[in-house]
Design a protein around this motif. Structure first.
Motif, PDB file in Angstrom:
ATOM      1  N   THR A 141       1.000  -1.031   0.042  1.00  0.00           N
ATOM      2  CA  THR A 141      -0.083  -0.026  -0.079  1.00  0.00           C
ATOM      3  C   THR A 141       0.867   1.274  -0.032  1.00  0.00           C
ATOM      4  O   THR A 141       1.168   1.757   1.260  1.00  0.00           O
ATOM      5  CB  THR A 141      -0.884   0.006   1.154  1.00  0.00           C
ATOM      6  OG1 THR A 141      -1.863  -1.089   1.254  1.00  0.00           O
ATOM      7  CG2 THR A 141      -1.903   1.253   1.388  1.00  0.00           C
ATOM      8  N   PHE A 142       1.076   1.775  -1.101  1.00  0.00           N
ATOM      9  CA  PHE A 142       1.946   2.928  -1.529  1.00  0.00           C
ATOM     10  C   PHE A 142       1.238   4.287  -1.459  1.00  0.00           C
ATOM     11  O   PHE A 142       0.011   4.407  -1.670  1.00  0.00           O
ATOM     12  CB  PHE A 142       2.907   2.633  -2.582  1.00  0.00           C
ATOM     13  CG  PHE A 142       2.090   2.706  -3.764  1.00  0.00           C
ATOM     14  CD1 PHE A 142       1.328   1.774  -4.160  1.00  0.00           C
ATOM     15  CD2 PHE A 142       2.284   4.040  -4.653  1.00  0.00           C
ATOM     16  CE1 PHE A 142       0.582   1.691  -5.438  1.00  0.00           C
ATOM     17  CE2 PHE A 142       1.678   4.057  -5.886  1.00  0.00           C
ATOM     18  CZ  PHE A 142       0.852   2.900  -6.325  1.00  0.00           C
ATOM     19  N   ALA A 143       1.954   5.428  -1.556  1.00  0.00           N
ATOM     20  CA  ALA A 143       1.333   6.722  -1.612  1.00  0.00           C
ATOM     21  C   ALA A 143       0.954   6.920  -3.236  1.00  0.00           C
ATOM     22  O   ALA A 143       1.953   7.376  -4.002  1.00  0.00           O
ATOM     23  CB  ALA A 143       2.380   7.691  -1.190  1.00  0.00           C
ATOM     24  N   ARG A 157      -0.345   8.730  -6.315  1.00  0.00           N
ATOM     25  CA  ARG A 157      -0.565  10.099  -6.793  1.00  0.00           C
ATOM     26  C   ARG A 157      -1.039  10.148  -8.091  1.00  0.00           C
ATOM     27  O   ARG A 157      -1.465  11.447  -8.597  1.00  0.00           O
ATOM     28  CB  ARG A 157       0.583  11.155  -6.492  1.00  0.00           C
ATOM     29  CG  ARG A 157       0.854  11.144  -5.052  1.00  0.00           C
ATOM     30  CD  ARG A 157       2.296  11.990  -4.780  1.00  0.00           C
ATOM     31  NE  ARG A 157       2.719  12.090  -3.313  1.00  0.00           N
ATOM     32  CZ  ARG A 157       3.512  11.244  -2.741  1.00  0.00           C
ATOM     33  NH1 ARG A 157       4.456  10.262  -3.619  1.00  0.00           N
ATOM     34  NH2 ARG A 157       3.745  11.278  -1.486  1.00  0.00           N
ATOM     35  N   LEU A 212       2.552  17.496  -5.885  1.00  0.00           N
ATOM     36  CA  LEU A 212       1.949  17.718  -4.707  1.00  0.00           C
ATOM     37  C   LEU A 212       0.636  18.243  -4.493  1.00  0.00           C
ATOM     38  O   LEU A 212      -0.157  18.179  -3.759  1.00  0.00           O
ATOM     39  CB  LEU A 212       3.164  18.605  -3.761  1.00  0.00           C
ATOM     40  CG  LEU A 212       4.225  17.850  -3.238  1.00  0.00           C
ATOM     41  CD1 LEU A 212       5.175  18.724  -2.470  1.00  0.00           C
ATOM     42  CD2 LEU A 212       3.969  16.459  -2.730  1.00  0.00           C
ATOM     43  N   THR A 234      -3.379   8.648  -1.113  1.00  0.00           N
ATOM     44  CA  THR A 234      -2.406   9.213  -0.240  1.00  0.00           C
ATOM     45  C   THR A 234      -2.958   9.999   0.928  1.00  0.00           C
ATOM     46  O   THR A 234      -3.673  10.555   0.515  1.00  0.00           O
ATOM     47  CB  THR A 234      -1.344  10.071  -0.984  1.00  0.00           C
ATOM     48  OG1 THR A 234      -0.983   9.277  -2.144  1.00  0.00           O
ATOM     49  CG2 THR A 234      -0.256  10.520  -0.164  1.00  0.00           C
ATOM     50  N   ILE A 235      -2.258   9.829   1.940  1.00  0.00           N
ATOM     51  CA  ILE A 235      -2.546  10.785   3.165  1.00  0.00           C
ATOM     52  C   ILE A 235      -1.938  11.946   2.886  1.00  0.00           C
ATOM     53  O   ILE A 235      -0.590  12.051   2.696  1.00  0.00           O
ATOM     54  CB  ILE A 235      -2.011  10.081   4.474  1.00  0.00           C
ATOM     55  CG1 ILE A 235      -2.920   8.653   4.964  1.00  0.00           C
ATOM     56  CG2 ILE A 235      -2.160  11.124   5.587  1.00  0.00           C
ATOM     57  CD1 ILE A 235      -2.369   8.210   6.259  1.00  0.00           C
ATOM     58  N   THR A 236      -2.624  12.969   2.579  1.00  0.00           N
ATOM     59  CA  THR A 236      -1.891  14.125   2.475  1.00  0.00           C
ATOM     60  C   THR A 236      -2.253  15.213   3.317  1.00  0.00           C
ATOM     61  O   THR A 236      -3.499  15.260   3.885  1.00  0.00           O
ATOM     62  CB  THR A 236      -2.029  14.874   1.138  1.00  0.00           C
ATOM     63  OG1 THR A 236      -3.464  15.764   0.909  1.00  0.00           O
ATOM     64  CG2 THR A 236      -2.077  13.768  -0.189  1.00  0.00           C
ATOM     65  N   THR A 237      -1.265  16.011   3.784  1.00  0.00           N
ATOM     66  CA  THR A 237      -1.596  17.034   4.930  1.00  0.00           C
ATOM     67  C   THR A 237      -0.936  18.382   4.654  1.00  0.00           C
ATOM     68  O   THR A 237      -1.357  19.259   5.789  1.00  0.00           O
ATOM     69  CB  THR A 237      -0.664  16.500   6.298  1.00  0.00           C
ATOM     70  OG1 THR A 237       0.593  16.405   6.006  1.00  0.00           O
ATOM     71  CG2 THR A 237      -1.277  15.267   6.732  1.00  0.00           C
ATOM     72  N   ARG A 282      11.605   0.906   2.528  1.00  0.00           N
ATOM     73  CA  ARG A 282      11.400   1.081   3.934  1.00  0.00           C
ATOM     74  C   ARG A 282      12.802   0.502   4.729  1.00  0.00           C
ATOM     75  O   ARG A 282      13.346  -0.450   3.961  1.00  0.00           O
ATOM     76  CB  ARG A 282      10.200   0.310   4.394  1.00  0.00           C
ATOM     77  CG  ARG A 282       8.858   0.625   3.948  1.00  0.00           C
ATOM     78  CD  ARG A 282       8.434   1.997   4.306  1.00  0.00           C
ATOM     79  NE  ARG A 282       7.245   2.454   3.882  1.00  0.00           N
ATOM     80  CZ  ARG A 282       6.922   3.031   2.834  1.00  0.00           C
ATOM     81  NH1 ARG A 282       7.763   3.532   1.967  1.00  0.00           N
ATOM     82  NH2 ARG A 282       5.524   3.306   2.514  1.00  0.00           N
TER      83      ARG A 282
END
Ligand SMILES: Cc1cc2nc3c(=O)[nH]c(=O)nc-3n(C[C@H](O)[C@H](O)[C@H](O)COP(=O)(O)O)c2cc1C
Length: 221
Positions: free
Chosen positions: A10-12, A14, A103, A160-163, A202
């Protein structure tokens, strides 16, 4: 999918194909994600499902200021958005650094964008008296966010978790009618990934796990 395969792949995501993510599939994903843990089992999460183009554009635009700082700090070899290593780039350097497309573009290209919120009235923050940035509060929302990505992977989707946009939280609250005591934890673009990564970069276990003490010997099993 097998659980360990999901966890390891489970990758980001985009970059997304034009495939839709139907409401029925999203419901299935959220149905599974809601079994996440939270402090005191208070389940302070809310999800706003965004498909509207104008809202996506606004979310993308609200990502830009933090993305500019992110890029300027990266170019300057800094730890990004860190509270211990304070930024050394100045406002002018940030201003002239363009926001990287990778981004700011995902909310525009994803099949759907989830705005993941947490009600601070029900979050227990046991580190609130410590003289450092808060960490514990996030543990009542990010397991839920991560569960969404795990379930999405299982269904053949990604995100993706983006913040970065959260640096503009008051504007997001205004845009979506979110009350002041509800924090925005993540903006999560979701869709069918163009490519499925399977070898994520990782650290090996021995680099982060130790026996008994911080200075103990590496844990190798
Ligand atoms: C708390 C958190 C915040 C993040 N914020 C952003 C973000 O604002 N924008 C973005 O593109 N990726 C963001 N990411 C994604 C990370 O960059 C990504 O998980 C990491 O680089 C690993 O990517 P990989 O799984 O593809 O190897 C965030 C991830 C986490 C856990």
């Amino acid at each position: 999918m097998e659980l360990y395969d999901v966890m390891r792949t489970t990758f980001a995501a985009r970059d997304f194909t034009a495939d839709s993510l139907p409401d029925a599939t999203l419901l299935k994903i959220l149905e599974a994600a809601r079994f996440a843990p939270s402090g005191g089992n208070r389940q302070g999460w809310s999800v706003i499902v965004v498909r509207d183009q104008k809202t996506r554009e606004a979310l993308s635009a609200l990502t830009a200021p933090a993305a500019k700082r992110h890029a300027a700090q990266a170019q300057n070899g800094e730890n990004l958005w860190n509270t211990i290593d304070r930024p050394r780039v100045d406002a002018a350097a940030i201003e002239r650094t363009p926001a990287p497309v990778r981004l700011i573009e995902p909310p525009l290209k994803a099949a759907v964008v989830l705005v993941i919120c947490v009600d601070l009235k029900v979050v227990a923050s046991t580190d609130q008296e410590l003289d450092r940035v808060g960490v514990i509060s996030g543990a009542s929302i990010y397991p839920f966010a991560w569960n969404i990505l795990l379930a999405a992977r299982h269904e053949g989707f990604g995100g993706t978790i983006t913040t970065l946009a959260v640096s503009q939280e008051p504007k997001i609250q205004q845009l979506l009618g979110i009350p002041p005591h509800v924090a925005v934890a993540a903006i999560m673009p979701l869709g069918r990934p163009v490519r499925q990564l399977t070898r994520l970069k990782r650290k090996p276990v021995a680099e982060f796990a130790r026996h008994e003490r911080w200075d103990g010997r590496p844990f190798t099993g």
